[in-house]
Design an enzyme around this catalytic site. Sequence first.
Site, PDB file in Angstrom:
ATOM      1  N   TRP A 159       3.628  -4.641   4.601  1.00 62.67           N
ATOM      2  CA  TRP A 159       4.330  -6.019   5.060  1.00 62.67           C
ATOM      3  C   TRP A 159       5.317  -5.798   6.327  1.00 62.67           C
ATOM      4  O   TRP A 159       5.580  -6.701   6.935  1.00 62.67           O
ATOM      5  CB  TRP A 159       5.525  -6.070   4.002  1.00 62.67           C
ATOM      6  CG  TRP A 159       6.361  -4.814   3.754  1.00 62.67           C
ATOM      7  CD1 TRP A 159       6.014  -3.966   2.572  1.00 62.67           C
ATOM      8  CD2 TRP A 159       7.270  -4.377   4.545  1.00 62.67           C
ATOM      9  NE1 TRP A 159       7.029  -2.802   2.785  1.00 62.67           N
ATOM     10  CE2 TRP A 159       7.829  -3.021   3.870  1.00 62.67           C
ATOM     11  CE3 TRP A 159       8.038  -4.395   5.756  1.00 62.67           C
ATOM     12  CZ2 TRP A 159       8.828  -2.314   4.515  1.00 62.67           C
ATOM     13  CZ3 TRP A 159       9.033  -3.822   6.148  1.00 62.67           C
ATOM     14  CH2 TRP A 159       9.535  -2.543   5.751  1.00 62.67           C
TER      15      TRP A 159
ATOM     16  N   LYS B 143      -6.481  -7.179   1.006  1.00 63.98           N
ATOM     17  CA  LYS B 143      -5.386  -7.328  -0.064  1.00 63.98           C
ATOM     18  C   LYS B 143      -4.198  -7.199   0.957  1.00 63.98           C
ATOM     19  O   LYS B 143      -3.631  -5.940   1.165  1.00 63.98           O
ATOM     20  CB  LYS B 143      -5.243  -6.316  -0.956  1.00 63.98           C
ATOM     21  CG  LYS B 143      -4.463  -6.842  -2.224  1.00 63.98           C
ATOM     22  CD  LYS B 143      -3.398  -5.617  -2.247  1.00 63.98           C
ATOM     23  CE  LYS B 143      -2.110  -5.856  -2.898  1.00 63.98           C
ATOM     24  NZ  LYS B 143      -1.199  -6.335  -2.061  1.00 63.98           N
TER      25      LYS B 143
ATOM     26  N   SER C 178       2.378  -8.049  -1.035  1.00 68.01           N
ATOM     27  CA  SER C 178       2.792  -9.211  -1.582  1.00 68.01           C
ATOM     28  C   SER C 178       4.046  -9.765  -0.893  1.00 68.01           C
ATOM     29  O   SER C 178       4.396 -11.024  -1.191  1.00 68.01           O
ATOM     30  CB  SER C 178       3.196  -8.910  -3.143  1.00 68.01           C
ATOM     31  OG  SER C 178       2.103  -8.213  -3.744  1.00 68.01           O
TER      32      SER C 178
ATOM     33  N   GLY D 292      -0.105   1.897   4.763  1.00 71.68           N
ATOM     34  CA  GLY D 292       0.994   1.844   3.814  1.00 71.68           C
ATOM     35  C   GLY D 292       1.513   3.347   3.655  1.00 71.68           C
ATOM     36  O   GLY D 292       1.321   4.303   4.591  1.00 71.68           O
ATOM     37  N   SER D 293       2.297   3.660   2.562  1.00 68.13           N
ATOM     38  CA  SER D 293       2.976   4.800   2.392  1.00 68.13           C
ATOM     39  C   SER D 293       2.026   5.766   1.747  1.00 68.13           C
ATOM     40  O   SER D 293       0.886   5.847   1.325  1.00 68.13           O
ATOM     41  CB  SER D 293       3.934   4.520   1.034  1.00 68.13           C
ATOM     42  OG  SER D 293       3.257   4.073   0.027  1.00 68.13           O
TER      43      SER D 293
ATOM     44  N   GLU E 169      -3.762   5.143   6.917  1.00 68.62           N
ATOM     45  CA  GLU E 169      -2.888   5.263   8.070  1.00 68.62           C
ATOM     46  C   GLU E 169      -1.616   4.939   7.248  1.00 68.62           C
ATOM     47  O   GLU E 169      -1.184   4.289   6.686  1.00 68.62           O
ATOM     48  CB  GLU E 169      -2.931   3.881   8.876  1.00 68.62           C
ATOM     49  CG  GLU E 169      -3.935   3.753   9.655  1.00 68.62           C
ATOM     50  CD  GLU E 169      -4.134   4.742  10.971  1.00 68.62           C
ATOM     51  OE1 GLU E 169      -3.103   5.110  11.179  1.00 68.62           O
ATOM     52  OE2 GLU E 169      -5.197   4.625  11.820  1.00 68.62           O
ATOM     53  N   LEU E 170      -0.975   6.376   6.954  1.00 70.65           N
ATOM     54  CA  LEU E 170       0.143   6.562   6.135  1.00 70.65           C
ATOM     55  C   LEU E 170       1.527   6.684   6.801  1.00 70.65           C
ATOM     56  O   LEU E 170       1.727   6.416   7.839  1.00 70.65           O
ATOM     57  CB  LEU E 170      -0.087   7.485   5.252  1.00 70.65           C
ATOM     58  CG  LEU E 170      -1.630   7.501   4.465  1.00 70.65           C
ATOM     59  CD1 LEU E 170      -1.893   8.811   3.906  1.00 70.65           C
ATOM     60  CD2 LEU E 170      -1.693   6.387   3.647  1.00 70.65           C
TER      61      LEU E 170
ATOM     62  N   GLU F 210      10.986  10.020   5.206  1.00 67.62           N
ATOM     63  CA  GLU F 210      11.128   8.752   6.489  1.00 67.62           C
ATOM     64  C   GLU F 210      12.199   7.573   5.754  1.00 67.62           C
ATOM     65  O   GLU F 210      12.077   7.287   4.833  1.00 67.62           O
ATOM     66  CB  GLU F 210       9.803   8.018   6.221  1.00 67.62           C
ATOM     67  CG  GLU F 210       9.384   6.953   7.164  1.00 67.62           C
ATOM     68  CD  GLU F 210       7.944   6.384   6.664  1.00 67.62           C
ATOM     69  OE1 GLU F 210       7.486   6.349   5.694  1.00 67.62           O
ATOM     70  OE2 GLU F 210       7.308   5.730   7.690  1.00 67.62           O
TER      71      GLU F 210
HETATM   72  P1  NAP Z   1       3.186   0.673   0.279  1.00 68.41           P
HETATM   73  O1  NAP Z   1       4.172   0.478  -0.674  1.00 68.41           O
HETATM   74  O2  NAP Z   1       2.327   1.794   0.334  1.00 68.41           O
HETATM   75  O3  NAP Z   1       2.419  -0.641   0.355  1.00 68.41           O
HETATM   76  C1  NAP Z   1       1.216  -0.947   1.248  1.00 68.41           C
HETATM   77  C2  NAP Z   1       0.239  -1.757   0.594  1.00 68.41           C
HETATM   78  O4  NAP Z   1      -0.502  -1.148  -0.539  1.00 68.41           O
HETATM   79  C3  NAP Z   1       0.603  -3.093  -0.035  1.00 68.41           C
HETATM   80  O5  NAP Z   1      -0.394  -4.156   0.312  1.00 68.41           O
HETATM   81  C4  NAP Z   1       1.175  -2.771  -1.440  1.00 68.41           C
HETATM   82  O6  NAP Z   1       0.974  -3.876  -2.126  1.00 68.41           O
HETATM   83  C5  NAP Z   1      -0.320  -2.013  -1.714  1.00 68.41           C
HETATM   84  N1  NAP Z   1       0.010  -1.261  -2.907  1.00 68.41           N
HETATM   85  C6  NAP Z   1       1.085  -0.582  -3.571  1.00 68.41           C
HETATM   86  N2  NAP Z   1       0.688   0.068  -4.724  1.00 68.41           N
HETATM   87  C7  NAP Z   1      -0.696   0.130  -4.811  1.00 68.41           C
HETATM   88  C8  NAP Z   1      -1.476   0.613  -5.615  1.00 68.41           C
HETATM   89  N3  NAP Z   1      -0.968   1.543  -6.620  1.00 68.41           N
HETATM   90  N4  NAP Z   1      -2.863   0.378  -5.489  1.00 68.41           N
HETATM   91  C9  NAP Z   1      -3.280  -0.272  -4.319  1.00 68.41           C
HETATM   92  N5  NAP Z   1      -2.425  -0.813  -3.578  1.00 68.41           N
HETATM   93  C10 NAP Z   1      -1.125  -0.643  -3.547  1.00 68.41           C
HETATM   94  O7  NAP Z   1       3.834   0.509   1.848  1.00 68.41           O
HETATM   95  P2  NAP Z   1       4.768  -0.625   2.265  1.00 68.41           P
HETATM   96  O8  NAP Z   1       6.148  -0.508   1.923  1.00 68.41           O
HETATM   97  O9  NAP Z   1       4.286  -1.662   2.325  1.00 68.41           O
HETATM   98  O10 NAP Z   1       4.760   0.033   4.006  1.00 68.41           O
HETATM   99  C11 NAP Z   1       5.630   0.930   4.551  1.00 68.41           C
HETATM  100  C12 NAP Z   1       4.812   2.296   4.700  1.00 68.41           C
HETATM  101  O11 NAP Z   1       3.616   1.976   5.354  1.00 68.41           O
HETATM  102  C13 NAP Z   1       5.598   3.307   5.452  1.00 68.41           C
HETATM  103  O12 NAP Z   1       5.541   4.790   4.802  1.00 68.41           O
HETATM  104  C14 NAP Z   1       5.031   3.328   6.631  1.00 68.41           C
HETATM  105  O13 NAP Z   1       5.250   4.531   7.480  1.00 68.41           O
HETATM  106  C15 NAP Z   1       3.604   3.056   6.466  1.00 68.41           C
HETATM  107  N6  NAP Z   1       2.617   2.253   7.479  1.00 68.41           N
HETATM  108  C16 NAP Z   1       1.712   3.380   8.123  1.00 68.41           C
HETATM  109  C17 NAP Z   1       1.071   2.651   9.219  1.00 68.41           C
HETATM  110  C18 NAP Z   1       0.195   3.526   9.929  1.00 68.41           C
HETATM  111  O14 NAP Z   1      -0.390   3.092  10.656  1.00 68.41           O
HETATM  112  N7  NAP Z   1      -0.141   4.921   9.751  1.00 68.41           N
HETATM  113  C19 NAP Z   1       1.564   1.454   9.701  1.00 68.41           C
HETATM  114  C20 NAP Z   1       2.596   0.572   9.384  1.00 68.41           C
HETATM  115  C21 NAP Z   1       3.172   1.187   8.047  1.00 68.41           C
HETATM  116  P3  NAP Z   1       1.911  -4.974  -2.850  1.00 68.41           P
HETATM  117  O15 NAP Z   1       2.773  -5.226  -1.451  1.00 68.41           O
HETATM  118  O16 NAP Z   1       1.409  -5.957  -3.494  1.00 68.41           O
HETATM  119  O17 NAP Z   1       2.874  -3.787  -3.488  1.00 68.41           O
END
Ligand code: NAP
Length: 483
Positions: A156, A180, A183, A233-234, A255-256, A386
Amino acid sequence: MELNNKSLFKQKCFINGEWLESSSGETLEVNNPASLEIIGNVPKCSITETKKAIDDANKAFQTWKETTAKERSVILKKWGELITENVDDLAKIMTIEQGKPLAEAKGEILMGATYIEFYAEEAKRVYGDIVPDPRPGKRIVIIKQPVGVVGAITPWNFPNSMITRKCAAALAVGCTTVVKPASQTPYSALAVAVLAKEAGFPDGVFNVITGSASEIGKELTSNPIVRKISFTGSTEVGKILLEQSASTVKKVSMELGGHAPFIVFEDADMDEAVAGALQSKFRNSGQTCICSNRIFVHEKIYDEFLDKFTNEVSKIKVGNGLEDGITSGPLIDKSSLEKVINHVQDAVNTGAKIAIGGDVHSLGGNYYQPTVLSNVSTKAKITFEETFGPVAPLYKFSSDDEVIKMANDTPYGLASYFYSRDIGRIWRVAEALEYGIVSINNGLPTIAEVPFGGVKESGMGREGSRYGLDDYLTIKYISMGGI
Ligand code: NAP
C-alpha cells in the site's frame, strides 16, 4: 470522488479485459486514512477468480509472447503517456486511499510512468549470445525468453509505482501479469488498469484482482501455470510466499522490508546531510522500505546535527494530504500508529530523549507527530525493527569501524546512506556496507535506471534498470551439432 476523468474510479476487478464482481458477491471496504471515512468497496475475490485470471493470462501469453518488442513497446509507451496525462486524478485517488500529500502522490505517479517508458525502450535490447564451441562442428546460441504468467503482489505504501515497476518489465519482455494490490489501496491499481485497457493491451495481458490476500496468494504461488512471483511487502509475508512457491519451484523476486542506516561522518556537508536525512526519513510519513531508520552521527558533530535536524523537522506540516501546504499525511491505519507509539515508548523507557514530537498528533485519527529521538539505546526495539513511521532515532559513534559494524548489525540489507567528502572513506564504507543500495550524499536514490533491491532478509531479485528484465526472462542455450 471528484475527478476530471470519472472512468478512473473503478470498484470492480479487471480480468481478461472485463470489469467483474467476485463470484460470491462479497466485497471489501476501503477507508481514507486521513478522514477515516469509507471511500467505497472492491470485490473480495478468492480462489475461483484467481484461477480464472491465471487461465486468461495464460491464454493471452500464447499470443503476447509472439509479438515483437517494438509492438509491445508502442503499447507500453501509450500506457505511460496516459498515466502522465491523468496524473492529477491518479494523485487524488492515491492521496484519498493512501494518505500521502498530493505533491508526493504526483511524484510517485510520474515516477511510475518512468518505469514504463524505460522498459518500453529497454525491451528492444534483450540480446542473446553466440558462444564459440570448443568442439569441432558444433555451435552454441543463447537466447532469452519470457518466463510466462507472472503473479505480482504489491504493498500500500507505493500503490502505483510498485505495480508499474514490476509489470512494465514483465510486459515488455512478453510475459502476462495477474496483479494483487494491497487491500488498503486497490483504487490506484484499478485506475492503472483502466489506462492499460485504453493503451491497447490485449485482453488477459494485464489483470488486477482484489480480495483475500491469503487465498489469492496461495493460488498464485501454487498454480503451476504461474511461472514467476514478484512480491513487494514485508519480510514476514515474503517468507510465506517463498515457502508456498517452493512446491512448484517458481522463479521469485522479493522486495522486502528494510532497516536503513544513515551515517553522517565528521567531514560531511552538514546542511546536505540534514536535508538528506529529512527526505529519506520523513517521505511518505516514514512509510517507505528505504526510509532511514537509524541515524548514526559522529560524536564531534552530533550536537550540531541534532539541533539543525530538529529545527527542520519542526517545519513539517502534518495534515490531510489533499490540503495545500501539507508535507506529511497520516499513517495508513491504527495498527501502524500503535507500532509507532510502542517503539517510541520503548525507546524512552530504555533511555532515549525526545528532541521533538514523541506523541500522537492533536489531529487524532492515524496521525503521529514527526519525532526525533536522541541518545537512543542500541537495545531499544527501534534499533532492530522497522518502525514504518515518522520517527528518527539518533545514535553517536566515534570510529568508521564502529559505525560500519552497527550499520550491518541487522538481518535486513536494502538501502543504506552516508555523508562524507573523503574519497578513500567513501570507497571503503560503500564496499563494507552489506546492502543492495548504498546512497552517498544523496537522500533520494531511487530512479528507473538503477537495479533496486536488497540482500539478506530484504530479499532477492532486482527491479528497475536493464537488470530488472532478467527477473522476467529465462535463459535457453541451443546446442547445434552436425555442422
Ligand atoms: P504486507 O503486509 O507484506 O503486504 C504486502 C502485500 O502482500 C499486500 O498486497 C497484502 O495484501 C499481501 N499479503 C499479505 N498477506 C499475504 C499472504 N499471506 N499471502 C499473499 N499475499 C499477502 O506489507 P505492507 O504492510 O503492505 O507493506 C509494508 C512492507 O513492505 C514494509 O515491510 C516495507 O519495507 C515493504 N516494502 C518493500 C519495498 C521494497 O521494494 N523492498 C517497497 C515497498 C514496501 P492485503 O493488503 O490484502 O493484506
